[in-house]
Design a protein around this motif. Structure first.
Motif, PDB file in Angstrom:
ATOM      1  N   ALA A   1     -13.939  -0.033  -4.680  1.00 12.13           N
ATOM      2  CA  ALA A   1     -13.657  -0.107  -3.249  1.00 12.13           C
ATOM      3  C   ALA A   1     -12.228   0.302  -2.959  1.00 12.13           C
ATOM      4  N   ALA A   2     -12.046   0.954  -1.826  1.00 10.81           N
ATOM      5  CA  ALA A   2     -10.723   1.274  -1.296  1.00 10.81           C
ATOM      6  C   ALA A   2     -10.642   0.682   0.113  1.00 10.81           C
ATOM      7  N   ARG A   3      -9.558   0.926   0.821  1.00  6.34           N
ATOM      8  CA  ARG A   3      -9.375   0.296   2.126  1.00  6.34           C
ATOM      9  C   ARG A   3     -10.395   0.763   3.169  1.00  6.34           C
TER      10      ARG A   3
ATOM     11  N   GLN B   1      -6.376  -2.946   7.640  1.00  4.02           N
ATOM     12  CA  GLN B   1      -6.631  -2.640   6.233  1.00  4.02           C
ATOM     13  C   GLN B   1      -6.813  -3.883   5.380  1.00  4.02           C
ATOM     14  N   LYS B   2      -6.176  -4.993   5.765  1.00  2.00           N
ATOM     15  CA  LYS B   2      -6.378  -6.241   5.012  1.00  2.00           C
ATOM     16  C   LYS B   2      -7.858  -6.622   5.003  1.00  2.00           C
TER      17      LYS B   2
ATOM     18  N   THR C   1     -10.594  -4.659   6.027  1.00  6.24           N
ATOM     19  CA  THR C   1     -11.528  -3.645   5.517  1.00  6.24           C
ATOM     20  C   THR C   1     -11.559  -3.667   3.994  1.00  6.24           C
ATOM     21  N   TYR C   2     -10.410  -3.857   3.380  1.00  8.11           N
ATOM     22  CA  TYR C   2     -10.362  -3.861   1.910  1.00  8.11           C
ATOM     23  C   TYR C   2     -11.092  -5.069   1.347  1.00  8.11           C
ATOM     24  N   GLU C   3     -10.880  -6.240   1.946  1.00  5.21           N
ATOM     25  CA  GLU C   3     -11.567  -7.438   1.472  1.00  5.21           C
ATOM     26  C   GLU C   3     -13.081  -7.290   1.615  1.00  5.21           C
TER      27      GLU C   3
ATOM     28  N   ASN D   1     -14.833  -4.444   1.798  1.00  8.72           N
ATOM     29  CA  ASN D   1     -15.328  -3.404   0.889  1.00  8.72           C
ATOM     30  C   ASN D   1     -15.397  -3.899  -0.554  1.00  8.72           C
ATOM     31  N   LYS D   2     -14.412  -4.717  -0.968  1.00  8.92           N
ATOM     32  CA  LYS D   2     -14.451  -5.275  -2.334  1.00  8.92           C
ATOM     33  C   LYS D   2     -15.655  -6.189  -2.517  1.00  8.92           C
TER      34      LYS D   2
END
Length: 446
Positions: free
Chosen positions: A430-432, A370-371, A373-375, A377-378
């Motif tokens: 964006a989300a995770r 998740q660290k 994917t979130y970065e 996606n942002k």
């Protein structure tokens, strides 16, 4: 007479189910909306996961009780281990291997009485049988997404895997049939086409030079895309690191119709665990291929598969897998807690990692994933991306779909006419595991 088909497992089973439906429709059956309304109920099973097999038993016990109140025939096919098949013969009316699908209507004339016809013998020529299966034209479940099998079986024999025992050795489908099916789908306006196989990038190797390679197959599909005005994306799953070559990445980069998403299974980030798994590749070899992928296809997303809690996996070995996830920064990882399957080599070994420990390791990797994917996606916020709208979202007033890289996207709209179309969205948040965007162009792809 109505039929109901329950499909478990991977995309290959989903593809197989479309051919089962085609055969049943041709035989005069119609599809029921639910199992309660059906006179013929079947399962495409998956012996690869214990949960899927448990669901088979739960279902068949229920269905067999229904036989006291109505006429009902049950059948099972799909990925079934020999040990499971022996048990299913006592529970289902008809048990058959998927290559025997063309004979299924003949089996149905026995009206569910388990007989020698229902027990599949060892095939005289597995290649001829799978070819007859591929000759069955599928009844596609979707009007804009399709699965195209290009290969069946596996020669890798990973110690945790049952696939070689459920689907047999690798057999490549003739390339002219694949290309004809892909072209037909593209001309009909399909937007997402997925090439399927247990090891797609070993395509053609079993033909010993009499068939094109996987890279050459992708090249020809890319040429089809260049010649057709309709916009569509072609994906493939699953490849094996042992057979992944740079020319595949170069060809994907060359053609816009080849989806910029790579499913690249790691399974473990530890060398000794990979050896125990019989993966036939090292972490270093995987790393070199990933470096090539990032260099040649910098815009591509990368998905992977990982197993936690494999027999004898130490905390240090698990930590190496976590470090690998941190290094490769996947856009998605399908993490599985190891469960031994009868027939696979590792079934003989002690399953000595506790369930609680497997769950802990699963949670650790999920948090690591998740660290990244979130970065990622942002980083998409503010960009305008093409998105295939697939369905109504669970959130009222929203639709959902995915980008060329298969990142899940939501958009605020209740216009169902957008489903099945490729649209342009400006990403706003964006989300995770997903992003959200606004429609910036009313014109959809042809």
């Amino acid at each position: 007479m109505k039929y109901y088909l329950l499909t478990l497992g991977c995309q290959m089973n989903l593809s197989d189910s479309e051919r089962v439906a085609s055969v049943l429709n041709a035989a005069g059956y119609t599809k029921a909306d639910n199992e309660e309304d059906a006179n013929l109920i079947g399962i495409l099973a998956c012996s690869v996961r214990q949960k899927a097999i448990d669901k088979v038993y739960n279902k068949i016990f229920t269905w067999n009780k229904w036989k006291n109140k109505k006429n009902l025939i049950t059948f099972i096919s799909g990925c079934v281990l020999p040990a499971d098949k022996e048990r299913f013969l006592k529970l289902f009316d008809i048990v058959f291997a998927m290559p025997e699908l063309p004979q299924f209507p003949k089996m149905l004339t026995e009206y569910g009485i388990t007989s020698p016809m229902a027990i599949v013998p060892e095939p005289n020529n597995p290649i001829d049988e799978i070819q007859l299966f591929w000759d069955v034209k599928p009844k596609y479940d979707s009007s804009f997404e399709a699965f195209v099998p290009i290969q069946n079986g596996c020669n890798k024999f990973c110690t945790y895997c049952a696939v070689p025992y459920t689907r047999g050795r690798e057999v490549s489908r003739p390339s002219d049939e694949i290309l004809t099916e892909v072209k037909s789908l593209a001309e009909k306006g399909y937007k997402s086409i997925t090439l399927l196989g247990q090891n797609v990038n070993s395509y053609g190797l079993d033909k010993h030079g009499e068939e094109i390679t996987f890279a050459e197959l992708l090249e020809k599909i890319g040429e089809i895309g260049e010649a057709i005005n309709n916009e569509f994306w072609v994906y493939f799953t699953s490849p094996h690191p042992m057979d992944m070559t740079d020319d595949i990445f170069h060809i994907i980069a060359k053609y816009k119709c080849l989806g910029k998403q790579i499913h690249f299974p790691l399974q473990s980030g530890d060398e000794k665990v990979l050896i125990k798994m019989n993966r036939k590749h090292s972490v270093e070899k995987y790393r070199e291929t990933m470096q090539s992928l990032r260099r040649i296809l910098p815009q591509a997303t990368v998905f992977t598969d990982i197993i936690v809690g494999f027999t004898d996996e130490t905390e240090e070995q698990f930590e190496n897998t976590r470090k690998a996830m941190a290094e490769f920064k996947y856009n998605m990882a399908y993490i599985a807690m190891y469960s031994p399957r009868p027939g696979a080599t590792s079934y003989k070994w002690e399953d000595n990692i506790t369930l609680d420990e497997k769950k802990r390791r699963y949670a650790v990797l999920s948090e690591e994933l998740q660290k990244h994917t979130y970065e990622y996606n942002k980083s998409l916020i503010g960009k305008t991306l093409k998105v295939l709208v697939r369905e109504q979202d669970r959130k009222p007033g929203y639709l959902s779909g995915h980008t060329d890289g298969k990142i899940v996207v939501r958009l605020a709209s209740d216009n169902k006419e957008l489903i099945g179309q490729i649209v342009e969205l400006k990403i706003t948040s964006a989300a995770r595991f997903s992003i959200e965007g606004e429609l910036v162009e009313k014109t959809v792809s042809c």
